[in-house]
Design a protein around this motif. Structure first.
Motif, short mmCIF file in Angstrom:
data_model
loop_
_atom_site.label_atom_id
_atom_site.label_comp_id
_atom_site.label_asym_id
_atom_site.label_seq_id
_atom_site.Cartn_x
_atom_site.Cartn_y
_atom_site.Cartn_z
N THR A 1 0.49 4.42 -9.57
CA THR A 1 1.05 4.69 -10.90
C THR A 1 0.02 4.36 -11.98
OG1 THR A 1 3.31 4.28 -10.14
CG2 THR A 1 2.90 4.09 -12.51
N ALA A 2 -0.66 3.22 -11.83
CA ALA A 2 -1.65 2.83 -12.84
C ALA A 2 -2.76 3.86 -12.95
CB ALA A 2 -2.23 1.45 -12.50
N ILE A 3 -3.23 4.37 -11.82
CA ILE A 3 -4.30 5.38 -11.85
C ILE A 3 -3.81 6.66 -12.52
CG2 ILE A 3 -5.69 6.91 -10.40
CD1 ILE A 3 -5.84 4.55 -8.40
N LEU A 4 -2.61 7.10 -12.15
CA LEU A 4 -2.09 8.35 -12.69
C LEU A 4 -1.78 8.24 -14.19
CD1 LEU A 4 0.19 9.38 -9.71
CD2 LEU A 4 -1.85 10.60 -10.52
N VAL A 5 -1.27 7.08 -14.61
CA VAL A 5 -1.01 6.90 -16.04
C VAL A 5 -2.33 6.85 -16.81
CG1 VAL A 5 -0.05 5.36 -17.79
CG2 VAL A 5 1.22 5.80 -15.70
N GLY A 6 -3.35 6.22 -16.23
CA GLY A 6 -4.66 6.26 -16.86
C GLY A 6 -5.15 7.68 -17.02
N ASP A 7 -4.98 8.50 -15.98
CA ASP A 7 -5.37 9.91 -16.08
C ASP A 7 -4.57 10.62 -17.16
OD1 ASP A 7 -7.11 9.50 -13.98
OD2 ASP A 7 -5.83 10.44 -12.47
N LEU A 8 -3.27 10.34 -17.24
CA LEU A 8 -2.43 10.97 -18.24
C LEU A 8 -2.90 10.61 -19.65
CD1 LEU A 8 1.45 11.20 -18.00
CD2 LEU A 8 0.30 10.87 -20.17
N LEU A 9 -3.27 9.36 -19.85
CA LEU A 9 -3.74 8.94 -21.17
C LEU A 9 -5.10 9.55 -21.50
CD1 LEU A 9 -2.65 5.19 -21.21
CD2 LEU A 9 -1.61 7.10 -22.43
N PHE A 10 -5.96 9.70 -20.50
CA PHE A 10 -7.22 10.42 -20.74
C PHE A 10 -6.91 11.85 -21.20
CE2 PHE A 10 -9.66 7.47 -17.77
CZ PHE A 10 -10.53 7.03 -18.75
N GLY A 11 -5.94 12.48 -20.55
CA GLY A 11 -5.55 13.82 -20.95
C GLY A 11 -5.00 13.87 -22.36
N THR A 12 -4.19 12.89 -22.71
CA THR A 12 -3.62 12.82 -24.06
C THR A 12 -4.71 12.64 -25.10
OG1 THR A 12 -1.58 11.85 -23.16
CG2 THR A 12 -1.97 11.61 -25.53
N ALA A 13 -5.67 11.77 -24.79
CA ALA A 13 -6.79 11.56 -25.71
C ALA A 13 -7.56 12.86 -25.91
CB ALA A 13 -7.72 10.48 -25.17
N SER A 14 -7.83 13.57 -24.83
CA SER A 14 -8.57 14.82 -24.93
C SER A 14 -7.79 15.88 -25.69
CB SER A 14 -8.91 15.33 -23.52
OG SER A 14 -9.75 14.41 -22.84
N ASP A 15 -6.46 15.87 -25.55
CA ASP A 15 -5.62 16.81 -26.29
C ASP A 15 -5.73 16.57 -27.80
OD1 ASP A 15 -3.68 18.88 -26.53
OD2 ASP A 15 -2.07 17.41 -26.65
N ILE A 16 -5.76 15.30 -28.18
CA ILE A 16 -5.91 14.96 -29.60
C ILE A 16 -7.29 15.40 -30.10
CG2 ILE A 16 -6.13 13.03 -31.23
CD1 ILE A 16 -4.00 11.57 -29.56
N ILE A 17 -8.32 15.08 -29.32
CA ILE A 17 -9.68 15.40 -29.73
C ILE A 17 -9.90 16.92 -29.80
CG2 ILE A 17 -12.12 15.22 -29.09
CD1 ILE A 17 -10.90 12.62 -30.19
N ALA A 18 -9.20 17.67 -28.94
CA ALA A 18 -9.37 19.12 -28.93
C ALA A 18 -9.00 19.75 -30.27
CB ALA A 18 -8.53 19.74 -27.81
N ASP A 19 -8.10 19.12 -31.00
CA ASP A 19 -7.71 19.65 -32.31
C ASP A 19 -8.79 19.45 -33.37
OD1 ASP A 19 -5.21 20.47 -31.37
OD2 ASP A 19 -4.26 18.55 -31.86
N LEU A 20 -9.84 18.69 -33.03
CA LEU A 20 -10.88 18.37 -34.00
C LEU A 20 -12.09 19.29 -33.88
CD1 LEU A 20 -10.74 14.47 -33.78
CD2 LEU A 20 -9.67 15.96 -35.48
N GLY A 21 -12.07 20.22 -32.93
CA GLY A 21 -13.13 21.20 -32.85
C GLY A 21 -14.02 21.04 -31.63
N PRO A 22 -14.82 22.08 -31.33
CA PRO A 22 -15.62 22.09 -30.10
C PRO A 22 -16.67 20.99 -30.02
CG PRO A 22 -16.14 23.99 -31.52
CD PRO A 22 -14.92 23.35 -32.07
N GLU A 23 -17.29 20.62 -31.15
CA GLU A 23 -18.29 19.55 -31.09
C GLU A 23 -17.64 18.24 -30.67
OE1 GLU A 23 -21.81 17.41 -33.75
OE2 GLU A 23 -20.38 18.74 -34.74
#
Length: 353
Positions: free
Chosen positions: A139-161
């Motif tokens: 669970t800890a590994i999968l939640v860590g992966d989920l949070l990495f995905g969430t972080a990337s989703d937020i950053i994706a709204d800021l542009g390709p760079e």
């Protein structure tokens, strides 16, 4: 902070949408050079970051939401988002893009902690049960992966760079963690290897926090580069101080058992210094530091290591790295925000004093 202590998070028991119900309010590292006006802007910015973290960690599955927010609710100093906000203040200041970048960086950091605790078999994090102890390793590994995905989703709204920077940061962060979990190859200098690991596993994300702040704060390309260099050296100093704290602090100060690195056989700077000693009086300590240690062995190793000259030498090196970071800001014009960045560095390097 002069003029007010910047705090993040909602009040305990606050059940408003976006507030951290039951969370301990994280506090920043002390910044004595901050003016009342800057303190107010940082406080507001950190509160916005905290609300965004909670909002984006919500989930329709109550268990997933609870696990997502487990470490965020445990507190922490929000060191990285504070750095993003401060770097933005070197330019046009804090706006929605800066807040989003700060939240993305902090979620990336939180995600890495879930994985760290599995690797370390830790039982406590920030004085609370670690995610792997509260739930299980999977669970800890999968939640860590989920949070990495969430972080990337937020950053994706800021542009390709911003997305490219996030990806490159993640590559270095994972590379550093892999190398941290392996012994130094025999053909490499152990101290250089150790510093390289620190630059990747800690320095890169701190550098990205500073870089995003300067980028989205509208700073010049030169200032962005200087602040990024400052951030990486700040991150290395932060980890050097953390490694010292693991040796010199007690359980109440740490929120977890000291000597974690000794249990794992990691060659941190104090350990490398002790192992390099040719003093016959260090024979017992060196034997312990090259052995698989049980709890009694860790306590004995700490007893011998804490007064060792290698600890004082590691403190001196930590301070020296801090000075290098401050030197990276030499060409950045003087301002309230620059003085706060210098104060932040000083607070980092003196944590293990």
């Amino acid at each position: 902070m002069t003029g007010g202590d910047a705090r993040t998070g909602g009040s305990d028991g606050d059940d408003r949408p976006g507030a951290m119900s039951g969370a301990s309010a994280p506090t920043t590292l002390p910044l004595p050079e901050v003016s009342p006006q800057l303190a107010a802007r940082l406080t507001d910015g950190l509160e916005r970051v905290e609300r965004l973290i909670v909002e984006r960690s919500r989930h329709e599955d109550a268990f997933i939401e609870e696990a997502n927010l487990h470490l965020a609710r445990a507190g922490g100093k929000r060191f990285r988002p504070m750095l993003t906000l401060l770097a933005a203040e070197l330019g046009d200041g804090i706006d929605d893009a800066v807040v989003a970048a700060a939240a993305g960086v902090e979620l990336t950091h939180l995600a890495s902690l879930y994985h760290d605790d599995v690797m370390d078999q830790a039982e406590l994090r920030r004085g609370a049960p670690s995610a792997n102890a509260r739930y299980d390793n999977s669970t800890a590994i999968l939640v860590g992966d989920l949070l990495f995905g969430t972080a990337s989703d937020i950053i994706a709204d800021l542009g390709p760079e911003a997305v490219k920077i996030q990806a490159q940061t993640f590559i270095r962060l994972c590379s550093g963690q892999i190398r941290d979990d392996r012994p130094c190859p025999p053909e490499q200098d152990p101290r250089a290897y150790y510093r390289g690991v620190l630059a990747d596993k800690t320095g890169v994300l701190v550098a990205t926090a500073a870089r995003y702040g300067a980028m989205f704060g509208g700073c010049s390309a030169a200032t962005v580069a200087q602040v990024t260099e400052f951030g990486e050296r700040l991150g290395v100093a932060f980890q050097l101080a953390d490694d010292l704290i693991d040796v010199v602090s007690d359980r109440d100060e740490l929120g977890k058992e000291p000597g974690t690195d000794l249990r794992e056989g990691k060659r941190t700077l104090p350990v490398l210094g002790a192992l390099a000693s040719d003093d016959p009086a260090d024979a017992e300590l060196q034997r312990l530091l090259t052995s698989d240690l049980d709890d009694d062995g860790v306590q004995r190793a700490l007893q011998l290591l804490r007064p060792h000259p290698a600890v004082a030498a590691a403190r001196e090196e930590t301070v020296a790295v801090g000075r290098e970071a401050i030197d990276a800001l030499a060409e950045v014009p003087d301002s309230d925000a620059k003085r706060a960045l210098v104060a932040l560095m000083e607070s980092v390097v003196h944590r293990a004093s």
